[in-house]
Structures are given as C-alpha cells and as structure tokens.
Scaffold this active site. Sequence first.
Site, PDB file in Angstrom:
ATOM      1  N   GLY A  28      39.142 -48.893  38.618  1.00 25.86           N
ATOM      2  CA  GLY A  28      38.411 -49.116  37.917  1.00 25.86           C
ATOM      3  C   GLY A  28      36.926 -48.067  37.427  1.00 25.86           C
ATOM      4  N   ILE A  39      38.189 -50.218  42.205  1.00 24.28           N
ATOM      5  CA  ILE A  39      37.376 -50.314  40.776  1.00 24.28           C
ATOM      6  C   ILE A  39      36.062 -50.150  41.452  1.00 24.28           C
ATOM      7  CG2 ILE A  39      36.590 -52.706  41.473  1.00 24.28           C
ATOM      8  CD1 ILE A  39      36.374 -52.826  38.355  1.00 24.28           C
ATOM      9  N   CYS A  40      34.861 -49.444  41.205  1.00 27.44           N
ATOM     10  CA  CYS A  40      33.968 -48.712  41.368  1.00 27.44           C
ATOM     11  C   CYS A  40      33.381 -47.498  41.773  1.00 27.44           C
ATOM     12  CB  CYS A  40      32.710 -50.670  41.318  1.00 27.44           C
ATOM     13  SG  CYS A  40      31.358 -50.233  40.834  1.00 27.44           S
ATOM     14  N   ALA A  41      32.715 -48.847  42.719  1.00 22.67           N
ATOM     15  CA  ALA A  41      32.165 -47.676  44.112  1.00 22.67           C
ATOM     16  C   ALA A  41      34.367 -46.958  45.278  1.00 22.67           C
ATOM     17  CB  ALA A  41      31.478 -47.680  44.899  1.00 22.67           C
ATOM     18  N   TYR A  92      32.758 -45.441  39.288  1.00 25.08           N
ATOM     19  CA  TYR A  92      31.313 -45.414  38.541  1.00 25.08           C
ATOM     20  C   TYR A  92      31.056 -44.028  38.930  1.00 25.08           C
ATOM     21  CZ  TYR A  92      26.706 -47.678  38.586  1.00 25.08           C
ATOM     22  OH  TYR A  92      25.881 -48.176  38.051  1.00 25.08           O
TER      23      TYR A  92
END
Length: 182
Positions: free
Chosen positions: A149, A102-104, A123
Amino acid sequence: MGTIYVFFADGFEEMEAFASVDILRRAGLNVEMVSVTPDEIVKGAHGVPVLCDKNIANCDFFDASLIVLPGGLPGATTLAECKELGNLILKFAEEDKPMAAICAAPMVFGKLGVLKGKKATCYPGFDKYLEGAEYTGAMVERDGNIVTGKGPGASIKFALALVELMVGKEKVKELEEAMCIR
C-alpha cells in the site's frame, strides 16, 4: 485459517496499523498485534500508545497465515532491522505465503529481495528500496500473495485488499456496506 500477525515498532503509522487490525477483525479473522521492541507497549508516529498482544521474542508463528507490516518512521526502519521478522518474511516468501506492507514498510520486503519481479507500491521516495520490483505508485498493489500500500490514505483500501486475499470479495462487499464505504 491461522492467525494474522501485525508487527509494531515505535514510530508506526497509526492509521495503517489500526485500520488493518480493525478491518481484519471485523472480517472475523484472528489477528495478533506483535511488538518487535523489548516492550509490549509501542508508541505510534503521532504519539498514540498501543499495548500489543505479544512480543516477537515469545512467538513461534507456527499458525501464521498472513503477516502485515504497517509503515511510519522510524517504525518501518526498526522492522527492517529486526532479524526475527526478517527470517519470518524470508520463510513466508519461500513458502509463497501471504504477506503485506504499507507506506515505508515495503522497503523491508525490498531489502530482503522478496519483491524481485513483482509489482509493488509504497510511500513516494521509498521506491528506491524496492529492489527488483516494478514500482507502480498505485494506492494498493497485489501481486500474487504480496499486497503493498502507498500510505495512510490507502489504509482502508489496503486492509480490504487483505480481507479479499484471505476470505474473498463477498466479505469485502459486506464490510464496505457495514462501514458505509459503498
């Protein structure tokens, strides 16, 4: 069902890591928090320290059923630089075993080439690292056994997607009701 391993490095995003660990454990799954740094105490991007269950140097992952990579910086960068984790991800990809980021952190999968031909999210701005993936920008994306995510705001949805992947929609509905999401 084996063990779910969530990987931590200094600078991890607390919401993403803790929501994943918490919700997966609420689902009755065995979750281990693993540090990829020399110390088992890892500090989050917002200064929250956590004592991990294990260190990657002391794990063989023979019982791993899912690997999860929280984002945050420089945590995700450190995860990407960890050779042991990279080898584990490549093994999971080869065996088509479940993995999530998720994210980075989806950049870790992207740099290893395991997102080629897959839909993925991350992200904003990190999509340039998702080599060969179809970037969707969705809050949560699942393509086969890979879940990605978007960022901190997607933490609960992301964790529930992992529960669905591992134990099904009925458990997700049960958790949503218990956690007052529905």
